[in-house]
Each structure stands twice: as structure tokens, then as C-alpha cells.
Design a protein around this motif. Structure first.
Motif: not given
Length: 553
Positions: A454-457, A461-465, A481-486
């Protein structure tokens, strides 16, 4: 002859005078006997009128002579029986229907009851109608004694028949004379008659010789508790406790022996079980791999120790026994001992109290101290069990040092290290958690694989999972490499590098990896890309302008 003379007649009254004197003496003697008699005496006529009574009668009925003499019998009778007494007396007098001698309760006017022996006899007195002489002999004391004796015998018989303990009488030859119900039931027989038929040594003793052993242990057979086995009618073996003695005549000859006994089979089995338990406890105590010590609760004085306790502290058994642990000087902090003892008194146990002991050689032993209050020979004592984790603690301290160095190293590299349990989805996070995510270390431990996703942008998200599922399936390396929500809602760019590890029972068990903040690098690349794009756009625009000018020319 013509002369006056006196004619004197003389009558000899000697015998008459003698008779009168005798009668007077007789009346005097009668009156003396009558008045001084210990028994109550009464003369009554045919109408039930009391003619004469003696003082003993007045004492018996508790009335004065003037109240009684000349009155009818009802004057000394209970109010409700007055008419009956008078009528019954006249009827019996007329028919001469009085028992010569008998015993009865005399129910008096004052409701008092006196038990008397009564004797009736009719007497005739000259010039008087026939009278009835009644003599009352007060036997109240004897009656009370007889009643008490009867009651005592009834109580004894009731006690004999209902007492829970067995009672018996037997001959020296080995036959029963008498027994109560409890004893008959104890041996499983139906009746006393059946019990009397058996031969004691061969029938109720497990072995005939055991009876002789009992007798030889107490040859005089004085009152003494004996414990031995008996065999019931159905063959069951029971234990009894017997208090027996010989009953002898005046010359000391044995008449029979009697005893009071009770079955103690359950108690004997319990005692045997306790003895066996003590043996097992002793074996377990001495062979236990853990150090064990038994001590007094208040003083701490040591009662017993096992070999492991001796090895752990280095003090011999002789140095331990009779001394307290404080005397030995094994405590680095004796206050812990005092506090633990207070807990034991209240709860009767405590568990896993961390303690540091000092050995005889001066070394330290780190242990967990558990103890429980137990009963030993009727007294409460403290059984302590020690778990020595000194070597384990050394290893744990070293591990903590290594982990601390690892944590510092990771934090210095500003990376997050994770350990993903692929089966449960739980993730253990370490490293620069707070710096990268804004979450506290403990707070971020709640993030499992689902919360991580859920923290992945959303755009990443789809490609990371999909890549994660693929490397788990292939048991290969994960790099993304992905964006992670703080925590504050902003995003950072991270580089996620992981490796999937196989398990014993599953193909993929864990994935170990790191998250590295690459925001600066990523933003630099983005800015350079944007600058390149602007240059390219500017170049294209210049080309277009030059081309347009050329066309115009």
C-alpha cells in the motif's frame, strides 16, 4: 349377831394388772417402733380415711400429720387422680384385692414422683373395724441406679454395635467369641455366627505365621498399637491398626483377648505412595541436570543440595549444609533474595527471577531462579531450581554487540534492511527506518507485506508486485526502483534489492533485502532529462526557425 360389820370383798387382779402393764409396755414399744421406723407407714380404714401415719410417711408425702390423719387418700394424691385413687381403694378394700408386695411410682399431690416398694396387710384391733396397714419403702435411689445401669448398658450396646471401629473378643486358641457389626463388616462376613466358625490363624491372616509375629512382638499383650495385614472373606488384603490386650481372671489366667481396631488400608497405601514418591523425588533431585537446593524459608539455611549445585558454585556438600546462602556469600544483591522469599510466602512459588551468583572462585554465574514451597517431613521448605544461562548470556551479549554494530553500520549507510517471511507475510525491519519513512522503529514493525504494497506509489505498485511474485516463483533476485510513501504523505524514490531463499518444506521461505533512498539520484536524472528535453526542444525550434527563414529568403 346384832353388830355392824364391814364386809370386804377382795378380788385378785394381779394377772389383770400384769396384763395392763404388758399392754401399756406393748403400746409404748409399738409407738416407739411406729414413730422411729425408717419406712413410711400408714393405717387406713375401709372408706379410705387415713387413721394413723408415722413421721416417715409425713416426710415421704411432704405434709404435716394434722393435714393427713383424718383425711382421705386424695389429700396426698395428684389432683387429677384424687377421685380415681379414692374409688379404687374402696373397691380393692372391699374385695381384699391388694397385692401383698410390689413396686410402683407414687404420684403425690405436689406432682412429685417417688419410686417405692409397697407392702399391704390387713390388721384387726380390738373394738375397731379392720384396718389396712401399708408400708412404703423409698427405693428411688436404687431405681435411679438401676435405670442408670440399664441406660449405661444400652449405651454400651449401642456404642458396641454402632461404633465405626471394629471390636472383637477371641480365644488364645484362635476363635472369635464376640464382635461388633463394624468388625464383621470389615472382614466381609454376614453374621457373628459365621465369624465364630472360622479358625483365625489360617482364615483371616495372610500367613498363619503373621499372627505369631504379632503375639511375639507383644508377648504380654498389654494395650499396644499393632499394625498388620488381614484377609477378608473374599480374599482381599486389608491393613488394620489394632489396640488389643489380654483379659485375665483374679489368678492371672487368660480368659480371652479383646481389641479395638480400624482399617487403615487407604492410609497405608497413601503412606507407601508417599514413601515411593520420596524415593522418586530423591532420585530426581540428585540426578537432575539443573542445580537444585532445599532450604529453610525464613533463615535460608540449606538442608540439601544436588551435585549440579555443588559444581556450579564450587562449594562442597559439607560447606553448604547447615549454612545459609547469605553465609556462603553467593549473592551480588541479597535484596533480590529477600523480595523473592516474600513472594514465595504469599504465592508459595515464583519463577525465572534473574540473579547473579558469586562462585567460590569469585566468578559470576548468571542464572534464572525458580522456587516452590513444598512440605518435607511435615515442614514447609523452599525447593529452588536454578537455570544457569551464563554461557548463553555471553553468546547473547556478543550477538547483541554484533547486531548493534550491524545496526549502526546499516544506519550509517542510510538503508533499510528487511526480512520477509513469505509464508506469513510478516516483515522484520531494521536500519534507517525512521530516517527513510518517518515512522518510529517499533511503529514500522507492524507493516507486513500487504501494508508495504500500500505504501508503493499507485503508478509503480503493479509492476513492483508482479516482479515480486515472479522472483518468489523463480526463487531468484528481486531488483526494483519505485516510489515509497512516507508517514507525512510525501514520496521518496527507493531502490529495492532482495534475494529469495529456499526453505525445508517450501520452495520459497524468506526474502532478505535492502531499501536504499535514491531520491537525489533519481531527481538529478529527472532534472537532467528535463534539461536535455528542453535543449532538444530549443534546438528543434531553432532548426525550424532557420528553415522558415531560409524559405522566406
Amino acid at each position: 349377831e346384832g353388830r355392824d360389820v364391814n364386809l370386804i370383798t377382795i378380788k385378785d387382779i394381779t394377772e389383770n394388772k400384769l396384763a395392763q402393764d404388758i399392754l401399756a409396755n406393748s403400746e409404748q414399744r409399738f409407738k416407739s417402733v411406729w414413730e422411729n421406723a425408717l419406712d413410711a407407714m400408714r393405717l387406713t380404714d375401709e372408706n379410705g380415711t387415713i387413721v394413723l401415719v408415722n413421721q416417715a410417711y409425713c416426710n415421704l408425702v411432704e405434709k404435716k400429720r394434722v393435714e393427713v390423719e383424718g383425711s382421705n387418700l386424695s389429700v396426698v394424691s395428684q389432683k387429677e387422680y384424687k377421685n380415681i385413687v379414692q374409688t379404687k381403694y374402696i373397691e380393692n378394700f372391699h374385695h381384699r384385692n391388694f397385692n401383698t408386695k410390689y413396686e410402683c411410682y407414687l404420684e403425690l399431690w405436689n406432682n412429685k414422683k417417688v419410686y417405692v416398694e409397697v407392702a399391704h396387710s390387713f390388721i384387726s384391733i380390738a373394738e375397731h373395724p379392720e384396718l389396712l396397714l401399708t408400708v412404703f419403702h423409698d427405693i428411688s435411689s436404687r431405681k435411679i441406679a438401676e435405670d442408670d445401669l440399664k441406660l449405661s448398658e444400652e449405651k454400651y450396646r449401642n456404642l458396641f454395635d454402632t461404633m465405626p471401629n471394629g471390636y472383637y473378643k477371641s480365644t488364645r486358641d484362635g476363635y472369635f467369641i464376640d464382635a461388633n457389626s463394624a468388625f464383621i463388616k470389615m472382614l466381609g462376613y454376614e453374621s457373628l455366627e459365621e465369624l465364630k466358625k472360622i479358625y483365625i490363624p489360617e482364615t483371616i491372616y495372610v500367613k498363619p505365621s503373621e499372627r505369631e509375629d504379632v503375639l511375639s512382638n507383644n508377648p504380654e499383650f498389654v494395650e499396644h498399637l499393632e499394625t498388620y495385614r488381614l484377609k477378608t472373606k473374599d480374599g482381599r488384603i486389608i491393613w488394620i491398626e489394632d489396640n488389643a490386650r489380654y483379659i485375665t481372671d483374679e489368678d492371672g489366667n487368660i480368659l480371652y483377648n479383646e481389641g479395638i481396631c480400624k482399617e487403615i488400608t487407604d492410609r497405608k497405601n497413601a503412606e507407601d505412595a508417599i514413601h515411593e514418591s520420596e524415593i522418586r523425588f530423591s532420585i530426581a533431585f540428585n540426578s537432575s541436570p539443573a542445580p537444585l537446593v532445599i532450604s529453610e524459608i525464613e533463615s535460608g539455611k540449606i538442608i540439601d543440595v544436588n551435585e549440579q549445585w555443588i559444581r556450579m558454585l564450587g562449594y562442597s556438600r559439607e560447606e553448604n549444609l547447615g549454612r545459609s546462602s547469605k553465609d556462603l556469600g553467593i549473592w551480588t544483591d541479597s535484596f533480590i533474595r529477600d523480595q523473592a522469599i516474600n513472594d514465595a510466602k504469599e504465592k508459595r512459588y515464583f519463577k525465572n527471577i534473574p540473579v547473579r551468583f558469586i562462585t567460590k572462585s569469585g566468578d559470576f554465574r548468571d542464572v534464572y531462579w525458580s522456587a516452590e514451597v513444598i512440605s518435607l517431613k511435615g515442614n514447609d521448605v523452599l525447593l529452588s531450581m536454578i537455570y544457569d544461562y551464563t554461557e548463553q548470556k555471553i553468546s547473547e551479549d556478543r550477538l547483541k554487540e554484533n547486531e548493534e554494530r550491524f545496526r549502526i553500520t546499516i544506519e550509517q549507510t542510510e538503508q533499510i534492511v528487511y526480512d520477509l517471511d513469505i509464508v506469513t507475510g510478516r516483515i522484520i525491519w531494521n536500519g534507517a527506518v525512521e530516517k527513510l519513512t518517518g515512522y518510529y522503529y517499533e511503529e514500522f514493525q507492524e507493516f507486513d507485506v500487504n501494508k508495504w504494497e500500500e505504501l508503493i506509489h499507485p503508478e509503480d505498485r503493479k509492476s513492483a508486485i508482479e516482479l515480486l511474485n515472479k522472483v518468489i516463483s523463480d526463487v531468484s533476485i528481486y531488483k526494483m526502483e519505485y516510489r515509497l510513501e512516507k508517514k507525512n504523505g510525501s514520496y521518496i524514490f527507493v531502490e529495492d534489492n532482495g534475494i529469495v531463499l529456499q526453505g525445508k518444506d517450501v520452495k520459497a521461505a524468506r526474502m532478505l533485502g535492502t531499501l536504499k533512498d535514491i531520491s537525489d539520484r533519481k531527481l538529478t536524472l529527472i532534472r537532467e532529462q528535463e534539461r536535455t528535453n528542453r535543449i532538444e526542444m530549443q534546438s528543434s525550434a531553432l532548426v525550424e526557425i532557420s528553415t522558415h527563414e531560409s524559405l522566406l529568403k
